[in-house]
Design an enzyme around this catalytic site. Structure first.
Site, PDB file in Angstrom:
ATOM      1  N   GLN A 290       3.562   8.864  -7.698  1.00  0.00           N
ATOM      2  CA  GLN A 290       4.794   9.683  -7.639  1.00  0.00           C
ATOM      3  C   GLN A 290       6.038   8.796  -7.615  1.00  0.00           C
ATOM      4  O   GLN A 290       7.064   9.179  -7.070  1.00  0.00           O
ATOM      5  CB  GLN A 290       4.764  10.564  -6.374  1.00  0.00           C
ATOM      6  CG  GLN A 290       3.611  11.541  -6.345  1.00  0.00           C
ATOM      7  CD  GLN A 290       3.396  12.122  -4.954  1.00  0.00           C
ATOM      8  OE1 GLN A 290       4.331  12.489  -4.253  1.00  0.00           O
ATOM      9  NE2 GLN A 290       2.157  12.194  -4.525  1.00  0.00           N
TER      10      GLN A 290
ATOM     11  N   GLU B 266       0.519 -12.276  -3.896  1.00  0.00           N
ATOM     12  CA  GLU B 266      -0.783 -12.863  -3.566  1.00  0.00           C
ATOM     13  C   GLU B 266      -1.904 -12.003  -4.139  1.00  0.00           C
ATOM     14  O   GLU B 266      -1.960 -10.802  -3.857  1.00  0.00           O
ATOM     15  CB  GLU B 266      -0.885 -12.894  -2.028  1.00  0.00           C
ATOM     16  CG  GLU B 266      -2.122 -13.548  -1.508  1.00  0.00           C
ATOM     17  CD  GLU B 266      -2.158 -13.490   0.023  1.00  0.00           C
ATOM     18  OE1 GLU B 266      -1.095 -13.499   0.673  1.00  0.00           O
ATOM     19  OE2 GLU B 266      -3.276 -13.414   0.552  1.00  0.00           O
TER      20      GLU B 266
ATOM     21  N   GLY C   6       5.811   3.658  -5.198  1.00  0.00           N
ATOM     22  CA  GLY C   6       5.532   2.221  -5.298  1.00  0.00           C
ATOM     23  C   GLY C   6       6.676   1.514  -6.025  1.00  0.00           C
ATOM     24  O   GLY C   6       7.131   0.453  -5.595  1.00  0.00           O
ATOM     25  N   ALA C   7       7.145   2.113  -7.119  1.00  0.00           N
ATOM     26  CA  ALA C   7       8.233   1.514  -7.895  1.00  0.00           C
ATOM     27  C   ALA C   7       9.501   1.410  -7.044  1.00  0.00           C
ATOM     28  O   ALA C   7      10.194   0.385  -7.053  1.00  0.00           O
ATOM     29  CB  ALA C   7       8.483   2.337  -9.155  1.00  0.00           C
TER      30      ALA C   7
ATOM     31  N   LEU D  55       0.843  -1.203   0.000  1.00  0.00           N
ATOM     32  CA  LEU D  55       0.000   0.000   0.000  1.00  0.00           C
ATOM     33  C   LEU D  55       0.873   1.247   0.000  1.00  0.00           C
ATOM     34  O   LEU D  55       1.757   1.399   0.843  1.00  0.00           O
ATOM     35  CB  LEU D  55      -0.902   0.017   1.247  1.00  0.00           C
ATOM     36  CG  LEU D  55      -1.760   1.266   1.430  1.00  0.00           C
ATOM     37  CD1 LEU D  55      -2.819   1.373   0.339  1.00  0.00           C
ATOM     38  CD2 LEU D  55      -2.448   1.266   2.797  1.00  0.00           C
TER      39      LEU D  55
HETATM   40  C1  ACO Z   1      -0.089  -8.085  -3.958  1.00  0.00           C
HETATM   41  C2  ACO Z   1      -0.804  -6.803  -3.538  1.00  0.00           C
HETATM   42  O1  ACO Z   1      -0.448  -6.187  -2.569  1.00  0.00           O
HETATM   43  S1  ACO Z   1      -2.129  -6.328  -4.477  1.00  0.00           S
HETATM   44  C3  ACO Z   1      -2.652  -4.808  -3.751  1.00  0.00           C
HETATM   45  C4  ACO Z   1      -1.858  -3.640  -4.221  1.00  0.00           C
HETATM   46  N1  ACO Z   1      -2.285  -2.461  -3.508  1.00  0.00           N
HETATM   47  C5  ACO Z   1      -3.361  -1.725  -3.850  1.00  0.00           C
HETATM   48  O2  ACO Z   1      -4.024  -1.940  -4.851  1.00  0.00           O
HETATM   49  C6  ACO Z   1      -3.702  -0.621  -2.860  1.00  0.00           C
HETATM   50  C7  ACO Z   1      -3.963   0.717  -3.518  1.00  0.00           C
HETATM   51  N2  ACO Z   1      -2.900   1.114  -4.433  1.00  0.00           N
HETATM   52  C8  ACO Z   1      -1.656   1.438  -4.000  1.00  0.00           C
HETATM   53  O3  ACO Z   1      -1.293   1.319  -2.850  1.00  0.00           O
HETATM   54  C9  ACO Z   1      -0.709   1.985  -5.048  1.00  0.00           C
HETATM   55  O4  ACO Z   1      -1.447   2.565  -6.079  1.00  0.00           O
HETATM   56  C10 ACO Z   1       0.259   0.909  -5.646  1.00  0.00           C
HETATM   57  C11 ACO Z   1       1.044   0.219  -4.555  1.00  0.00           C
HETATM   58  C12 ACO Z   1      -0.515  -0.139  -6.432  1.00  0.00           C
HETATM   59  C13 ACO Z   1       1.206   1.654  -6.600  1.00  0.00           C
HETATM   60  O5  ACO Z   1       1.947   2.601  -5.859  1.00  0.00           O
HETATM   61  P1  ACO Z   1       2.328   4.037  -6.482  1.00  0.00           P
HETATM   62  O6  ACO Z   1       3.251   4.695  -5.555  1.00  0.00           O
HETATM   63  O7  ACO Z   1       1.095   4.770  -6.863  1.00  0.00           O
HETATM   64  O8  ACO Z   1       3.126   3.550  -7.775  1.00  0.00           O
HETATM   65  P2  ACO Z   1       3.892   4.466  -8.854  1.00  0.00           P
HETATM   66  O9  ACO Z   1       3.756   5.897  -8.515  1.00  0.00           O
HETATM   67  O10 ACO Z   1       5.257   3.917  -8.982  1.00  0.00           O
HETATM   68  O11 ACO Z   1       3.058   4.147 -10.178  1.00  0.00           O
HETATM   69  C14 ACO Z   1       1.645   4.344 -10.196  1.00  0.00           C
HETATM   70  C15 ACO Z   1       1.228   5.107 -11.443  1.00  0.00           C
HETATM   71  O12 ACO Z   1       1.665   6.452 -11.362  1.00  0.00           O
HETATM   72  C16 ACO Z   1       2.346   6.824 -12.556  1.00  0.00           C
HETATM   73  N3  ACO Z   1       3.404   7.786 -12.201  1.00  0.00           N
HETATM   74  C17 ACO Z   1       4.416   7.584 -11.330  1.00  0.00           C
HETATM   75  N4  ACO Z   1       5.174   8.708 -11.275  1.00  0.00           N
HETATM   76  C18 ACO Z   1       4.615   9.609 -12.100  1.00  0.00           C
HETATM   77  C19 ACO Z   1       4.927  10.933 -12.464  1.00  0.00           C
HETATM   78  N5  ACO Z   1       5.979  11.565 -11.943  1.00  0.00           N
HETATM   79  N6  ACO Z   1       4.132  11.561 -13.362  1.00  0.00           N
HETATM   80  C20 ACO Z   1       3.058  10.936 -13.881  1.00  0.00           C
HETATM   81  N7  ACO Z   1       2.703   9.669 -13.573  1.00  0.00           N
HETATM   82  C21 ACO Z   1       3.478   9.027 -12.699  1.00  0.00           C
HETATM   83  C22 ACO Z   1       2.913   5.518 -13.068  1.00  0.00           C
HETATM   84  O13 ACO Z   1       3.170   5.555 -14.446  1.00  0.00           O
HETATM   85  C23 ACO Z   1       1.798   4.551 -12.730  1.00  0.00           C
HETATM   86  O14 ACO Z   1       0.782   4.640 -13.726  1.00  0.00           O
HETATM   87  P3  ACO Z   1      -0.147   3.377 -14.122  1.00  0.00           P
HETATM   88  O15 ACO Z   1      -0.801   2.886 -12.857  1.00  0.00           O
HETATM   89  O16 ACO Z   1      -1.075   3.974 -15.078  1.00  0.00           O
HETATM   90  O17 ACO Z   1       0.757   2.343 -14.672  1.00  0.00           O
END
Ligand code: ACO
Length: 401
Positions: A232, A258, A235-236, A224
């Protein structure tokens, strides 16, 4: 009467207001409020009955996660209709949040200053800097690996995991007494009144499953990133740091996940493809030869990426070097991906051959009707188009990373 009562129905995804509070001003600043994506784990159909203008405030101090719970409303159904009772909202929330929360803003604000002495739990495994989206200032982010032996972590984790309910559809609380859990926590390091603070950004739990004969197969269970920090690249960073942590461990075979959500799948495709770009077996010149055993072993040994995920990375990489206007090359790519997508049907064909031997003709007819070839082809084409769309999105992100 029905219509009048309906006015007391509230959407809990709207009524619940979450906040990560850094300063007293944040408490009254609407801009810092965020909402849940789900609330069905607590409230059936994501609704409660009996209130007008209901607001369920669940605010946390940004570092220690000191909690404030307040239920505010304009009026209740009982005020207007004698004998009809409102749902017990506060009682429901109390079942899911640990004891020790505040109910008064003054008590909460008095405890907020304690955030200044909060330090992350466990050992630092990764650090990176990044400009903040709002003010372009450079911030430092730190990733710690903690466990339940860290003083205070058990209580902190109990507060942190309450966020899962709002953002992971099938989330459940884990058994923290099981020492096979790994906890990775990501914090933003910011200064307030000249004092360094560590505000929670996100976290991940990973379970050490056994892999035959003498290895561990860590499975990412819950990841999460809190809404104010999503999109931002945090997550990556977190996912890559966790991979790198396990790469160094000779007992780890590979990493699984999972019940991955769509957004997690996209994130993982991006991170894994980025890491695999450095592997010789995934070099452009090998991609047209198909998914080879070198790719499987190199991804597993060097990056702890499992076979299924290595195959996805190969398909993403190969799409990236296949010119869609080159009909022959694109046809070969499509056949290759469809062959993988077709595997469950191939299994079906083997089962049909078996059925031919054992079933009576009328029974066989009945079974075969269920396996319409045209339907299979349509399904395959649809699946292919869907994966290509997902892969293109990953390739676009890789191109600008
Ligand atoms: C096995 C499991 O745990 S499954 C459950 C996963 N968790 C969830 O679904 C809970 C809710 N979601 C989250 O917690 C988050 O959204 C996560 C963990 C899935 C991703 O974390 P984030 O910090 O948002 O990831 P990150 O920023 O690296 O990438 C997310 C998106 O932002 C975009 N992004 C990242 N940085 C930038 C930026 N500077 N400018 C524009 N877009 C950006 C990415 O391209 C990506 O886009 P996409 O989803 O369309 O591919």
């Amino acid at each position: 009467m029905q219509t009048q009562l309906a006015a007391y129905k509230c959407d809990t995804n709207e009524a619940i207001c979450l906040k990560l509070v850094r300063t007293a001003e944040d408490l009254v600043d609407e801009e810092t409020t965020f909402k849940p994506e789900f609330s069905h784990q607590l409230f059936e159909n994501e609704t409660v009955f009996g209130y007008k203008e209901l607001q369920i405030r669940l605010y946390y101090s940004a570092c220690r996660l000191t909690t404030l719970l307040q239920v505010k409303f304009a009026s209740t159904v009982a005020d207007r209709f004698k004998g009809i009772e409102q749902d017990d909202v506060e009682g429901k929330i109390k079942e899911f949040i640990p004891l020790g929360y505040c109910t008064g803003a003054d008590d909460f604000l008095a405890l907020l200053s304690k955030d200044a002495t909060f330090k992350p739990f466990g050992e630092l495994i990764h650090l990176y800097t990044q400009p903040c989206r709002e003010n372009d200032q450079e911030y430092t982010y730190v990733i710690y690996k903690a466990d339940m032996t860290c003083p205070g972590f058990r209580e902190y984790h109990a507060r942190l995991q309450t966020f899962l309910l709002w953002y992971i559809e099938t989330a459940s609380y884990i058994d923290v007494d099981d020492d096979k859990w790994n906890y990775f926590l990501l914090f933003e390091n910011f200064e307030h009144d000249g004092v360094p603070h560590y505000a929670i950004v996100g976290y991940m739990t990973v379970y050490n499953y056994y892999a035959y004969p003498d290895k561990i197969r860590p499975r990412i269970s819950q990841m999460l990133v809190l809404p104010p920090f999503q999109g931002q690249t945090h997550g990556a960073h977190l996912l890559e740091a966790v991979h790198k942590f396990f790469i160094a461990d000779a007992d780890v075979l590979d990493i699984t996940a999972e019940d991955p959500s769509e957004s997690f799948t996209r994130l993982r495709d991006f991170v894994d493809t980025k890491m695999c770009c450095q592997l010789p077996s995934f070099a452009t010149e090998h991609l047209s030869q198909g998914f080879g055993s070198e790719m499987i072993s190199e991804a597993q040994q060097k990056l702890k990426i499992n076979k299924k995920q290595a195959r996805r990375v190969y398909e993403i990489r190969r799409l990236g070097v296949t010119d869609p206007s080159n009909t022959e090359k694109y046809r070969l790519y499509r056949i290759d991906v469809k062959r993988r997508l077709n595997m469950p049907f191939q299994k079906n064909s083997r089962e049909i051959a078996k059925m031919r031997r054992f079933l009576k003709p009328e029974e066989l007819d009945c079974q075969l009707q269920q396996l319409d070839i045209k339907q299979q082809q349509d399904w395959l084409e649809k699946e292919f188009q869907e994966v290509v769309t997902q892969y293109r999105r990953t390739l676009e992100r890789l191109a600008i990373a």
